[in-house]
Write an enzyme that holds these catalytic residues in place. Sequence first.
Site, PDB file in Angstrom:
ATOM      1  N   PRO A 281       2.778   0.651  -1.273  1.00 24.36           N
ATOM      2  CA  PRO A 281       3.986   1.479  -1.399  1.00 24.36           C
ATOM      3  C   PRO A 281       3.614   2.930  -1.712  1.00 24.36           C
ATOM      4  O   PRO A 281       3.111   3.227  -2.798  1.00 24.36           O
ATOM      5  CB  PRO A 281       4.737   0.819  -2.568  1.00 24.36           C
ATOM      6  CG  PRO A 281       3.692   0.103  -3.337  1.00 24.36           C
ATOM      7  CD  PRO A 281       2.635  -0.308  -2.374  1.00 24.36           C
ATOM      8  N   VAL A 283       4.045   6.908  -2.480  1.00 24.05           N
ATOM      9  CA  VAL A 283       4.891   7.929  -3.097  1.00 24.05           C
ATOM     10  C   VAL A 283       4.161   9.255  -2.917  1.00 24.05           C
ATOM     11  O   VAL A 283       2.944   9.328  -3.096  1.00 24.05           O
ATOM     12  CB  VAL A 283       5.124   7.650  -4.602  1.00 24.05           C
ATOM     13  CG1 VAL A 283       5.855   8.813  -5.251  1.00 24.05           C
ATOM     14  CG2 VAL A 283       5.911   6.366  -4.796  1.00 24.05           C
ATOM     15  N   ASP A 457      -0.639   5.144  -4.385  1.00 21.17           N
ATOM     16  CA  ASP A 457      -0.204   3.754  -4.336  1.00 21.17           C
ATOM     17  C   ASP A 457       0.594   3.470  -5.599  1.00 21.17           C
ATOM     18  O   ASP A 457       0.045   3.440  -6.704  1.00 21.17           O
ATOM     19  CB  ASP A 457      -1.427   2.836  -4.237  1.00 21.17           C
ATOM     20  CG  ASP A 457      -1.063   1.371  -4.036  1.00 21.17           C
ATOM     21  OD1 ASP A 457       0.090   0.996  -4.313  1.00 21.17           O
ATOM     22  OD2 ASP A 457      -1.951   0.598  -3.615  1.00 21.17           O
ATOM     23  N   HIS A 458       1.912   3.231  -5.417  1.00 21.58           N
ATOM     24  CA  HIS A 458       2.773   3.080  -6.586  1.00 21.58           C
ATOM     25  C   HIS A 458       2.538   1.766  -7.329  1.00 21.58           C
ATOM     26  O   HIS A 458       3.072   1.565  -8.431  1.00 21.58           O
ATOM     27  CB  HIS A 458       4.240   3.163  -6.154  1.00 21.58           C
ATOM     28  CG  HIS A 458       5.117   3.824  -7.181  1.00 21.58           C
ATOM     29  ND1 HIS A 458       4.786   3.897  -8.515  1.00 21.58           N
ATOM     30  CD2 HIS A 458       6.314   4.447  -7.066  1.00 21.58           C
ATOM     31  CE1 HIS A 458       5.740   4.522  -9.181  1.00 21.58           C
ATOM     32  NE2 HIS A 458       6.688   4.874  -8.323  1.00 21.58           N
ATOM     33  N   ARG A 459       1.752   0.846  -6.761  1.00 23.45           N
ATOM     34  CA  ARG A 459       1.389  -0.359  -7.495  1.00 23.45           C
ATOM     35  C   ARG A 459       0.420  -0.035  -8.623  1.00 23.45           C
ATOM     36  O   ARG A 459       0.345  -0.753  -9.639  1.00 23.45           O
ATOM     37  CB  ARG A 459       0.746  -1.388  -6.554  1.00 23.45           C
ATOM     38  CG  ARG A 459       1.647  -1.903  -5.455  1.00 23.45           C
ATOM     39  CD  ARG A 459       0.876  -2.777  -4.490  1.00 23.45           C
ATOM     40  NE  ARG A 459      -0.218  -2.049  -3.847  1.00 23.45           N
ATOM     41  CZ  ARG A 459      -1.068  -2.592  -2.969  1.00 23.45           C
ATOM     42  NH1 ARG A 459      -0.961  -3.883  -2.654  1.00 23.45           N
ATOM     43  NH2 ARG A 459      -2.011  -1.867  -2.423  1.00 23.45           N
TER      44      ARG A 459
END
Length: 486
Positions: A281, A283, A457-459
């Site tokens: 994901p 951002v 990586d928004h994780r």
Amino acid sequence: MTQAPTLRQFKLPDVGEGLTEGEILQWLVAVGDTVTVNQPLCEVETAKAAVELPSPFAGTVVELLFDAGTMVDVGAPIITIDTGDGGTPDAAAAPEATGSGLIGETNANGRTAVLVGYGPRSTEARRRPRRAPVEPAGTTPVPPPVTDDAPPLLATAPDMRSKPVRHGGLEVGRQAEAAALSEAAAPAREAAPGRRGPRPLAKPPVRKYAKDLGVDLAAITGSGTGGCITRADVDAAIAARSVPVAPAVPATDGAARQRIPIKGVRKHTAAAMVSSAFTAPHVTEFLTVDVTRMMKLRTRLAARPEFAGVKVSPLLFVAKALLLAAQRHPMVNSSWDEAAQEIVVHGQVNLGIAAATPRGLVVPNIKDAGRLPLAELAAALGELTETARAGRTQPGDMAGGTLTITNVGVFGVDTGTPILNPGEAAILAFGAVREMPWVHKGKVKPRQVTTLALSFDHRIIDGELGSRVLADVGALLQDPASALAY
């Protein structure tokens, strides 16, 4: 008494990490040439880079098994060399890289040959087995095709040119052998419905040409030696059609459409970007920075003796600022391990620099870039970009990257939303440096300004951490002296 030739075949090695195919860009030797151990044989483009393959044997080139421009599976023989004395390859030059190379012989340790300097694969790459021709009742059985399990026999090449073949001490002409196979297999084409006949005879470039045009080779009668289908036969089949294969869309300006095969670096990049975009994901955050002081420092450093002969570019300061920010925020230099369900925080920064090349986008990296002082980092950046533009980046230079910078400013672009390099948690886009009106000390003045964009990586990286990293990079570029506080 003439000594029998000792024929050895060199198989296409895995020149990277798990690659399955490569394209032969050009041959550097010809039939009849004498070659030595480690002499470059050909240039091959894989999904990662273009490399030269060194010869594991010394001897005389007997046959080139594929034409330039052909895609070849890893593990497929590409060249036959007569070593003459029956000796083994130079062990010092390529330890465990290949077997003896005898046609039909398997490597002693059961491994597929790889490029000198890379580890061997543990499994043998094999081609898909050919279908056996169907023999109608009352016909003479077709002799079995020559395989790698036969005695030394130079009849496995894709083309069927008329050359003598030694088999059990007998000289058999290839032309006669091909004609016999073609004549015996002809009735098989009319075999029972639902069964496929033998594979039509054609060289790899002709097969690719026919495939691109949508032509079925099984419906063509070859006019070449032994019934081999030629490019002219394919063109004749197209001309005989009532409807064109791919009718061109009428163009008012008379310009013709162009089709570019998706292969090599471009194919690998496309697959990696799609995987990254739909796996991690993304951002992206943006920051506009006054870099007037940075540009003045650049001018002063370029005049110093330790930077003589080294290009001092704005990218150098962006790289140093990102490396310092990674020291302060180690999580930005990490990756997501889906299989282990772990976040891997890397101990060193292998800084990738996205480079546009004639073959597509590549991302070589500077190993452990954080340990380099500014002058050495400048030299490493210069060498990396020159090698990439020349198309000589090796697979090892692109492996193991942990953090990446893409410099879109060199194209006059202000910024963008970069896609993560697969396996990495962040990528920084550096835009063009422009003179713009800027409020400085309460007054509007012309200042050197740039825009940064950080995708992450928004994780792994939440909004707070991503903002802090981007703010730190911007502060270091705005006031380079603040680097002393790190």
